[in-house]
Design an enzyme around this catalytic site. Structure first.
Site, PDB file in Angstrom:
ATOM      1  N   ASP A  47      35.565  37.976  32.321  1.00  0.00           N
ATOM      2  CA  ASP A  47      34.365  38.300  33.104  1.00  0.00           C
ATOM      3  C   ASP A  47      33.663  39.549  32.596  1.00  0.00           C
ATOM      4  OD1 ASP A  47      36.712  39.713  34.035  1.00  0.00           O
ATOM      5  OD2 ASP A  47      35.513  40.462  35.691  1.00  0.00           O
ATOM      6  N   GLU A  71      38.446  40.546  36.345  1.00  0.00           N
ATOM      7  CA  GLU A  71      39.057  41.879  36.294  1.00  0.00           C
ATOM      8  C   GLU A  71      38.149  42.891  36.967  1.00  0.00           C
ATOM      9  OE1 GLU A  71      39.787  45.916  34.473  1.00  0.00           O
ATOM     10  OE2 GLU A  71      37.984  44.711  34.401  1.00  0.00           O
TER      11      GLU A  71
HETATM   12 ZN   LIG Z   1      37.111  45.720  30.885  1.00  0.00          ZN
END
Ligand SMILES: [Zn+2]
Length: 410
Positions: free
Chosen positions: A84, A177
């Site tokens: 992401d 994340e």
């Molecule tokens: Zn990162």
């Protein structure tokens, strides 16, 4: 690195950033955006073409694969990067520009209204002569963390096509994340490693293995709201009490006055009126003992305040732990730091041990018992339209990865 792998590295990176994988704030399920799964599926094909084993893509978008060692008795090292990009800045239609042999000075982004320069970013002076990849000024670049993915994929490709001795390698590409969600669905038993590295740091040489211990706290103050004309001896103003209470906290131990390994109390939200106020704090410290002392300190001043004021409705305090310093786990696997250090030096890179003033996926893994330091990607200015990376920096990461998995066999 051969000329063809050099080209592949850039090609891979430019290909991965063309996927819009922006994480979505507030999501309950992972992946929070369909682009992340699209990129993961694409990477499955690439891993298959490379001939990796145990390729698995979970419904939550966690992609894992295995490359067995070509020597006997080698440890297993994990390599992790995230799919992401930050919710802070668009990652749609990324239109990167490649600047070969950067001459120094300003770089116009896209049509030229926006620019970056060494005046804003002195680190750019160290990148003169290098190949830089920048944005067109409308999106982030996505080097955080697609450079990590490109670097891992390139290292795997070199290992598969070469003769170099290497340890067992497990890779994981994980979603979300940036919003702290993806790792909640990570199945540790499917990722058996002696230790691992996230390839998610910044400038060349960065090696991170310490982060804050973190907790959040809420102090609730109840007042007694009465018409101000008739309030004498009756009104208890929760707002006034909140102002008084805040004064009891150490004025210099706040984010805006601390750096490196100093901890803090951070009042990050205050809501309420005369009859009820909530003070929301973040508590941070690298040192576990000092972290516990900070929580105890907050408890003490709440108790003292209650005694001194003799309040009918005493202040309420709630403290919740968020994450722990990953060094508590990593210190038990010192080889994970030594090896990264040794590999960087062997590649002519001076390791820069840096504490992270925040949390990472590594902190989550450490709590589950997997030591996971963070290694540089070669990128800068993450989460913004000023993001950039040098191709030579990315090559350095590939070289360090190759050195780590080689040294691990000795
Ligand atoms: Zn990162």
């Amino acid at each position: 690195m051969s000329a063809s792998e050099h080209n592949y590295l850039l090609e891979r990176f430019l290909n991965y950033v063309s996927f819009d994988t922006q994480a979505k704030v507030g999501a309950k399920y992972s992946p929070s955006s369909p682009g992340q799964l699209k990129l993961a599926k694409y990477l499955v094909q690439e891993l298959q073409a490379l001939g990796l084993e145990e390729i698995n893509l979970s419904p939550n978008g966690i992609l894992t694969a295995y490359l067995p060692s070509n020597v006997i008795n080698a440890p297993t090292i994990g390599l992790i990067a995230h799919l992401d990009t930050s919710p802070d800045c668009s990652g749609k239609n990324v239109n990167p520009e490649v600047i070969v042999n950067y001459r120094g000075g300003e770089i116009a982004l896209g049509s030229g209204e926006k620019f970056i320069s060494p005046v804003m970013y002195p680190f750019m002076l160290q990148l003169i002569g290098k190949t830089l990849i920048v944005t067109d000024g409308t999106t982030l670049l996505g080097a955080d963390n697609k450079s990590g993915i490109a670097e891992i994929m390139t290292a795997l490709s070199i290992l598969k096509n070469g003769e170099q001795a290497h340890c067992n390698i497990r890779i994981a590409f994980t979603p979300d994340e940036e919003i702290g969600l993806g790792m909640q669905f990570f199945e540790m038993d499917k990722f058996p490693c002696d230790w691992a590295y996230t390839i998610d740091g910044g400038a060349v040489g960065e090696l991170e293995y310490e982060n804050f211990n973190a907790a959040s706290a809420t102090v609730t103050i109840l007042g007694n709201g009465i018409h101000p004309g008739y309030a004498k001896d009756k009104m208890v103003n929760a707002l006034t009490l909140a102002c008084e209470f805040q004064q009891l906290l150490p004025a210099d131990e706040v984010p805006e006055k601390t750096a490196d390994k100093q901890g803090f109390f951070h009042l990050n939200r205050l809501v309420g009126d005369i009859s009820k106020v909530e003070l929301h704090y973040l508590i941070r410290d690298f040192d576990s003992e000092k972290f516990e002392q900070r929580k105890a300190f907050l408890t003490d001043i709440v108790n003292q305040f209650n005694q001194q004021k003799n309040l009918r409705q005493p202040l309420q305090l709630e403290i919740q732990d968020s994450y722990k310093n990953m060094y508590n786990c990593i210190r038990q696997v010192p080889r994970s730091i030594e090896l990264a250090d040794q590999a960087m030096r062997a590649c002519g890179i001076k390791p820069n041990h840096k504490p992270i003033r925040g949390g990472t996926d590594g902190a989550w893994l450490a709590e589950k018992g997997l030591a996971c330091p963070n290694i540089f990607t070669g990128g800068y200015n993450f989460h913004s339209i000023h993001e950039l990376i040098s191709l030579e920096g990315m090559e350095s990461t590939v070289n360090v990865i190759l050195k780590i998995v080689e040294l691990a066999t000795e």
